[in-house]
Design a protein around this motif. Structure first.
Motif, PDB file in Angstrom:
ATOM      1  N   ARG A 144      -6.489  16.884  14.589  1.00 58.97           N
ATOM      2  CA  ARG A 144      -5.696  16.585  13.393  1.00 58.97           C
ATOM      3  C   ARG A 144      -4.213  16.470  13.727  1.00 58.97           C
ATOM      4  O   ARG A 144      -3.491  15.666  13.138  1.00 58.97           O
ATOM      5  CB  ARG A 144      -5.909  17.675  12.342  1.00 58.97           C
ATOM      6  CG  ARG A 144      -5.247  17.347  11.017  1.00 58.97           C
ATOM      7  CD  ARG A 144      -5.470  18.422   9.983  1.00 58.97           C
ATOM      8  NE  ARG A 144      -4.857  18.056   8.721  1.00 58.97           N
ATOM      9  CZ  ARG A 144      -4.719  18.866   7.693  1.00 58.97           C
ATOM     10  NH1 ARG A 144      -5.161  20.103   7.773  1.00 58.97           N
ATOM     11  NH2 ARG A 144      -4.151  18.456   6.582  1.00 58.97           N
ATOM     12  N   ASP A 192      -8.649  12.604   7.035  1.00 59.40           N
ATOM     13  CA  ASP A 192      -9.113  12.612   8.417  1.00 59.40           C
ATOM     14  C   ASP A 192     -10.147  13.714   8.596  1.00 59.40           C
ATOM     15  O   ASP A 192     -10.407  14.507   7.689  1.00 59.40           O
ATOM     16  CB  ASP A 192      -7.942  12.805   9.392  1.00 59.40           C
ATOM     17  CG  ASP A 192      -7.107  14.033   9.058  1.00 59.40           C
ATOM     18  OD1 ASP A 192      -7.676  15.142   9.047  1.00 59.40           O
ATOM     19  OD2 ASP A 192      -5.899  13.889   8.806  1.00 59.40           O
ATOM     20  N   SER A 241      -8.982  17.379   8.176  1.00 55.65           N
ATOM     21  CA  SER A 241      -8.760  17.689   6.764  1.00 55.65           C
ATOM     22  C   SER A 241     -10.079  17.889   6.036  1.00 55.65           C
ATOM     23  O   SER A 241     -10.175  18.709   5.115  1.00 55.65           O
ATOM     24  CB  SER A 241      -7.982  16.554   6.092  1.00 55.65           C
ATOM     25  OG  SER A 241      -6.723  16.371   6.684  1.00 55.65           O
TER      26      SER A 241
END
Length: 211
Positions: A53, A197, A200
């Motif tokens: 991330r 993403d 997330s």
């Protein structure tokens, strides 16, 4: 006391041979399969998810880490089943009808599994009826839908509408994601959350389950 640092490091490096060796070593030293799963396998993949991330790891590296993690899971899963231990929660995920894009969804699946969830991946081009059948069969707490095309993202809303018709909507939380999807669209179709993403998505699942 068993140390899981090398095991977690093996996952972060994507080295399946190290993972296999360290899992077997931990078992030989008397470690419980549940502890290996939580402290070693999930611990390593959690770091992978955070690094991905943050842009510190890239897709090929995540795939290698996921492969290494699965090598360890293959060893501990039968032991968990014997001891009555199960994954914390069930999740069903798929790419909606008309869309055959798969890579982003697979990363989400890998990270969710790495965090201890039991994930049923329905694949791509999944019809609304198939999502509904999977919910009835697997009884998940979360449904995840992905789309990479503006022409197919509308099928997310159609799926939610069908779940309402069948009386299944209130039984689950729904998250959506994919390149053309955003928070506003997620709200407009009645989803519970949007993830931009893979990292997330894992965080969102955790929040929805505990809320």
């Amino acid at each position: 006391m068993v140390s899981y640092e090398i095991l977690a490091e093996g996952i972060m490096r994507g080295d399946a041979s190290i993972v296999e060796s360290e899992v077997n070593k931990a078992l030989s030293e008397g470690a419980e399969a549940r502890h290996i799963l939580v402290n070693g396998l999930i611990g390593g993949m959690s770091v992978v998810g955070k690094r991905f991330r943050a842009g510190e790891m890239f897709l090929p590296e995540v795939l290698m880490s996921a492969n290494a993690m699965h090598r360890g899971l293959d060893i501990v899963k039968p032991l968990l089943a014997k001891s009555g231990q199960k994954a914390t929660e069930k999740i069903v995920i798929g790419t909606v009808e008309g869309d055959i894009h798969d890579i982003g969804k697979k990363i989400v699946v890998f990270l969710l599994e790495g965090n201890g969830y039991e994930v049923t991946d329905l694949g791509v081009d999944v019809k609304a009826e198939v999502f509904a059948q999977a919910i009835e069969e697997h009884e998940p707490v979360i449904l995840g839908m992905s789309a990479l095309l503006t022409t197919t993202m509308q099928n997310m809303g159609k799926t939610i509408d069908l779940l309402k018709e069948k009386g299944l909507r209130e039984k689950i939380r729904i998250i959506v994601g994919g390149a053309p999807v955003d928070e506003q669209f997620a709200r407009s179709i009645g989803a519970d959350g949007y993830a931009p993403d893979a990292g997330s998505a894992v965080e969102l699942v955790g929040k929805l389950i505990t809320s």
